[in-house]
Design a protein around this motif. Structure first.
Motif, PDB file in Angstrom:
ATOM      1  N   UNK A  83      -5.892  10.576 -14.851  1.00 62.95           N
ATOM      2  CA  UNK A  83      -4.959  11.099 -13.864  1.00 62.95           C
ATOM      3  C   UNK A  83      -3.783  10.145 -13.762  1.00 62.95           C
ATOM      4  N   UNK A  84      -2.641  10.668 -13.421  1.00 67.82           N
ATOM      5  CA  UNK A  84      -1.441   9.836 -13.324  1.00 67.82           C
ATOM      6  C   UNK A  84      -1.490   8.939 -12.096  1.00 67.82           C
ATOM      7  N   UNK A  85      -1.080   7.702 -12.272  1.00 67.35           N
ATOM      8  CA  UNK A  85      -0.941   6.774 -11.145  1.00 67.35           C
ATOM      9  C   UNK A  85       0.493   6.850 -10.648  1.00 67.35           C
ATOM     10  N   UNK A  86       0.704   6.684  -9.359  1.00 66.53           N
ATOM     11  CA  UNK A  86       2.068   6.683  -8.846  1.00 66.53           C
ATOM     12  C   UNK A  86       2.842   5.469  -9.365  1.00 66.53           C
ATOM     13  N   UNK A  87       4.106   5.663  -9.656  1.00 69.16           N
ATOM     14  CA  UNK A  87       4.977   4.555 -10.040  1.00 69.16           C
ATOM     15  C   UNK A  87       5.428   3.783  -8.814  1.00 69.16           C
ATOM     16  N   UNK A  88       5.513   4.487  -7.677  1.00 68.73           N
ATOM     17  CA  UNK A  88       5.955   3.865  -6.429  1.00 68.73           C
ATOM     18  C   UNK A  88       5.290   4.584  -5.265  1.00 68.73           C
ATOM     19  N   UNK A  89       5.209   3.871  -4.152  1.00 65.85           N
ATOM     20  CA  UNK A  89       4.554   4.392  -2.951  1.00 65.85           C
ATOM     21  C   UNK A  89       5.521   4.396  -1.775  1.00 65.85           C
ATOM     22  N   UNK A  90       5.396   5.393  -0.912  1.00 64.47           N
ATOM     23  CA  UNK A  90       6.069   5.338   0.381  1.00 64.47           C
ATOM     24  C   UNK A  90       5.382   4.250   1.194  1.00 64.47           C
ATOM     25  N   UNK A  91       6.049   3.763   2.209  1.00 69.16           N
ATOM     26  CA  UNK A  91       5.512   2.642   2.983  1.00 69.16           C
ATOM     27  C   UNK A  91       4.141   2.984   3.567  1.00 69.16           C
ATOM     28  N   UNK A  92       3.985   4.160   4.142  1.00 64.18           N
ATOM     29  CA  UNK A  92       2.686   4.541   4.715  1.00 64.18           C
ATOM     30  C   UNK A  92       1.580   4.519   3.667  1.00 64.18           C
ATOM     31  N   UNK A  93       1.874   5.058   2.487  1.00 63.20           N
ATOM     32  CA  UNK A  93       0.872   5.107   1.423  1.00 63.20           C
ATOM     33  C   UNK A  93       0.580   3.707   0.882  1.00 63.20           C
ATOM     34  N   UNK A  94       1.613   2.893   0.738  1.00 66.70           N
ATOM     35  CA  UNK A  94       1.426   1.520   0.260  1.00 66.70           C
ATOM     36  C   UNK A  94       0.559   0.735   1.233  1.00 66.70           C
ATOM     37  N   UNK A  95       0.762   0.945   2.523  1.00 67.88           N
ATOM     38  CA  UNK A  95      -0.039   0.247   3.535  1.00 67.88           C
ATOM     39  C   UNK A  95      -1.518   0.604   3.388  1.00 67.88           C
ATOM     40  N   UNK A  96      -1.811   1.872   3.131  1.00 68.14           N
ATOM     41  CA  UNK A  96      -3.199   2.296   2.953  1.00 68.14           C
ATOM     42  C   UNK A  96      -3.790   1.701   1.680  1.00 68.14           C
ATOM     43  N   UNK A  97      -3.023   1.707   0.605  1.00 65.91           N
ATOM     44  CA  UNK A  97      -3.508   1.228  -0.686  1.00 65.91           C
ATOM     45  C   UNK A  97      -3.790  -0.269  -0.653  1.00 65.91           C
ATOM     46  N   UNK A  98      -2.896  -1.030  -0.031  1.00 65.38           N
ATOM     47  CA  UNK A  98      -3.013  -2.484  -0.076  1.00 65.38           C
ATOM     48  C   UNK A  98      -3.791  -3.056   1.112  1.00 65.38           C
ATOM     49  N   UNK A  99      -3.961  -2.255   2.160  1.00 70.35           N
ATOM     50  CA  UNK A  99      -4.752  -2.708   3.300  1.00 70.35           C
ATOM     51  C   UNK A  99      -3.984  -3.558   4.300  1.00 70.35           C
ATOM     52  N   UNK A 100      -2.680  -3.416   4.330  1.00 69.78           N
ATOM     53  CA  UNK A 100      -1.849  -4.106   5.316  1.00 69.78           C
ATOM     54  C   UNK A 100      -1.183  -3.072   6.208  1.00 69.78           C
ATOM     55  N   UNK A 101      -0.686  -3.519   7.343  1.00 74.65           N
ATOM     56  CA  UNK A 101      -0.004  -2.614   8.257  1.00 74.65           C
ATOM     57  C   UNK A 101       1.412  -2.308   7.811  1.00 74.65           C
ATOM     58  N   UNK A 102       1.915  -1.166   8.266  1.00 75.69           N
ATOM     59  CA  UNK A 102       3.291  -0.775   7.946  1.00 75.69           C
ATOM     60  C   UNK A 102       4.297  -1.818   8.401  1.00 75.69           C
ATOM     61  N   UNK A 103       4.101  -2.330   9.607  1.00 73.39           N
ATOM     62  CA  UNK A 103       5.060  -3.312  10.128  1.00 73.39           C
ATOM     63  C   UNK A 103       5.056  -4.588   9.282  1.00 73.39           C
ATOM     64  N   UNK A 104       3.892  -4.950   8.765  1.00 75.59           N
ATOM     65  CA  UNK A 104       3.810  -6.120   7.885  1.00 75.59           C
ATOM     66  C   UNK A 104       4.610  -5.874   6.612  1.00 75.59           C
ATOM     67  N   UNK A 105       4.475  -4.678   6.036  1.00 77.27           N
ATOM     68  CA  UNK A 105       5.217  -4.356   4.822  1.00 77.27           C
ATOM     69  C   UNK A 105       6.716  -4.332   5.087  1.00 77.27           C
ATOM     70  N   UNK A 106       7.126  -3.738   6.207  1.00 78.43           N
ATOM     71  CA  UNK A 106       8.556  -3.720   6.544  1.00 78.43           C
ATOM     72  C   UNK A 106       9.092  -5.142   6.720  1.00 78.43           C
ATOM     73  N   UNK A 107       8.321  -6.006   7.347  1.00 76.06           N
ATOM     74  CA  UNK A 107       8.738  -7.397   7.535  1.00 76.06           C
ATOM     75  C   UNK A 107       8.859  -8.105   6.185  1.00 76.06           C
TER      76      UNK A 107
END
Length: 67
Positions: A9-33
């Motif tokens: 199956x194809x892997x995403x090349x990029x993630x929206x912030x919400x999806x990236x937060x779920x994948x990496x296990x960090x909060x959205x605010x942490x990613x934005x910071x």
């Protein structure tokens, strides 16, 4: 890194912030910071911020492991 995982199956090349937060296990605010500080690479298209999959992998590689 391959664009396909073991299930062909194809892997995403990029993630929206919400999806990236779920994948990496960090909060959205942490990613934005991290994006604001320049420690997490992202691409901005219109109002959307996309985080490349390889930027998340690089971020995980930089983290200290506590065991």
């Amino acid at each position: 890194m391959s664009l396909k995982d073991t299930n062909d199956t194809l892997r995403p090349l990029a993630y929206r912030v919400n999806d990236a937060a779920k994948v990496i296990g960090l909060g959205r605010s942490t990613l934005y910071e991290m994006m604001k500080e320049g420690t997490l690479r992202f691409v901005k298209r219109g109002n959307r911020r996309l985080i490349p999959a390889d930027a998340l992998m690089a971020l995980l590689g930089q983290q200290d492991c506590a065991a």
